[in-house]
Write a protein that holds these residues in place. Structure first.
Motif: not given
Ligand SMILES: *Cc1c(COP(=O)(O)O)cnc(C)c1O
Length: 396
Positions: A73-76, A100-105, A218-221
């Motif tokens: 969560t802090n980087t992606l 679950r966090h909406g990343l494309a694995v 900073e850029g992680a959404g």
């Protein structure tokens, strides 16, 4: 379970008396200067154990699972692509969390018992010329199968492909017990918890960040609140936590790092290797196979042992607990009922390992498996006897 017996589960691990005492503190004002005398050495200790000169160490009241969430969560950002292999229960759970966090694995299905497929990863990374893959996930030691993966090789694969993806490594069941080289391997986030190699109760989630990982924050959404390392970093900058810290556990962590560094990391790793070699010799003497398919994959912290086809391995775990008061690890996920696990990490000696091997033999014989009492014990004794270096412990 009989609490006088050591446990042989791959975490939580046996607690040395000195660490139990270190966790047992009276109430201390965490806004007083006493706290930084606990917090800062604990962070320095973790940095030394993972062999980093300058990484940022974040310690949350959490567990290893919270460390996974801290990493991603802090980087992606939502929709970011990450690459991972599924070769056991822990890699599977991290993949599930990413989704679950909406990343494309992008998942590389890998046999349970195999390690991370480095060559396949290199192909995928080399083909990703647009660098859409933002992070590569690796489980250093797959606790479900007793398989260690080649993180140095994975770093070489990333470099060979010229790929800038961040490298996230789950070291929950390796850090503090097996060699882990944060800087040399170019790891960007390493994750662990308090209850395995650090020999403490569960309750701390630890995430170690490289400079590159820090630069991604900073850029992680992805949404984060409790696990936002910016809040934690601000707390550290003023000598404290952004909320009430688990002071006893942090004091335990400071002491645990001291114990590991006093023993010497090389000695700690050699002890784990020797104990594991003894367990593996016993498994061989029993005529059973490890879930890990090749010696290069054998874990020095946990052995997953395959039982004969048609036999429910879970019976070994329940019979050991009910009859002898000893805890072994059950099979998880795809290998449930097919393997039982002997955890051999943390505060453990050769002599303790012999008691676990002897117990496993009694259990298997009771359940009608063709195991000669003493066969595995004798094989382990040979390992411990002939490879025994002069023991500092024995002199103490
Ligand atoms: C134990 C373990 C975890 C989970 O850690 P918790 O502290 O139970 O949240 C994750 N990964 C690996 C490899 C583990 O062994």
């Amino acid at each position: 379970m009989n609490p006088q017996n050591p446990v042989f589960i791959p975490g939580p691990t046996n607690m040395p008396e000195a660490l139990r005492r270190a966790c047992d503190l009276p109430t201390v004002d965490h806004r007083s200067s006493i706290f930084r005398e606990i917090l800062f050495p604990a962070r320095d200790g973790v940095r030394a154990v993972v062999k980093s000169a300058s990484a940022e160490v974040f310690i949350f009241p959490s567990t290893g699972t919270g460390g996974w969430e801290t990493a991603i969560t802090n980087t992606l950002s939502p929709g970011d692509k990450v690459l991972a292999a599924r070769n056991g229960m822990f890699s599977q759970k991290w993949i599930d969390m990413c989704r679950r966090h909406g990343l494309a694995v992008e998942v590389v299905e890998t046999a349970w018992g195999e390690g991370l497929p480095v060559a396949r990863f290199e192909e995928i990374l080399a083909a990703d010329t647009g660098h859409r893959i933002r992070a590569v996930l690796a489980t250093h030691n797959e606790t479900a199968t007793g398989v260690v993966s080649d993180i140095a090789g994975l770093r070489r694969a990333l470099d060979a492909a010229g790929h800038p993806a961040l490298l996230f490594v789950d070291g929950v069941s390796s850090i503090g017990s097996m060699d882990f080289r944060f800087d040399d391997w170019g790891v960007d986030v390493a994750v662990t918890g308090s209850q395995k190699g650090f020999m403490l109760p569960a309750g701390l989630g630890i995430a170690v960040f490289s400079g590159r990982a820090m630069a991604a924050v900073e850029g992680a959404g992805l949404r984060r609140s409790f696990f936002d390392i910016r809040d934690m970093a601000a707390g550290y900058a003023s000598g404290g936590y952004p909320y009430t810290p688990p002071l006893g556990l942090l004091n335990g962590l400071k002491e645990a790092c001291g114990m590991l560094l006093d023993e010497g990391l090389d000695n700690v790793f050699a002890r784990h290797r020797r104990i594991a070699d003894g367990v593996r010799a016993a498994v061989g003497a029993w005529g059973l196979d490890l879930c890990a398919r090749r010696p290069a994959l054998y874990s020095d912290t946990v052995s997953a042992i395959c039982t004969p086809a048609g036999f429910d391995a879970g019976r070994i775990v329940s019979h050991a607990a009910e009859t002898y008061g000893v805890a072994f690890g059950a099979g998880l996920g795809a290998v449930a009922g097919k393997v039982f696990r002997i955890g051999h990490l943390g505060s453990l000696t050769d002599v303790m390992a012999l008691s676990g091997i002897a117990t496993a033999e009694m259990v298997m014989a009771d359940l009608g498996l063709d195991i000669a009492l003493g066969s595995g014990v004798a094989a382990a004794q040979q390992t411990y006897r002939v490879s025994a270096a002069p023991r500092a412990l024995a002199a103490e």
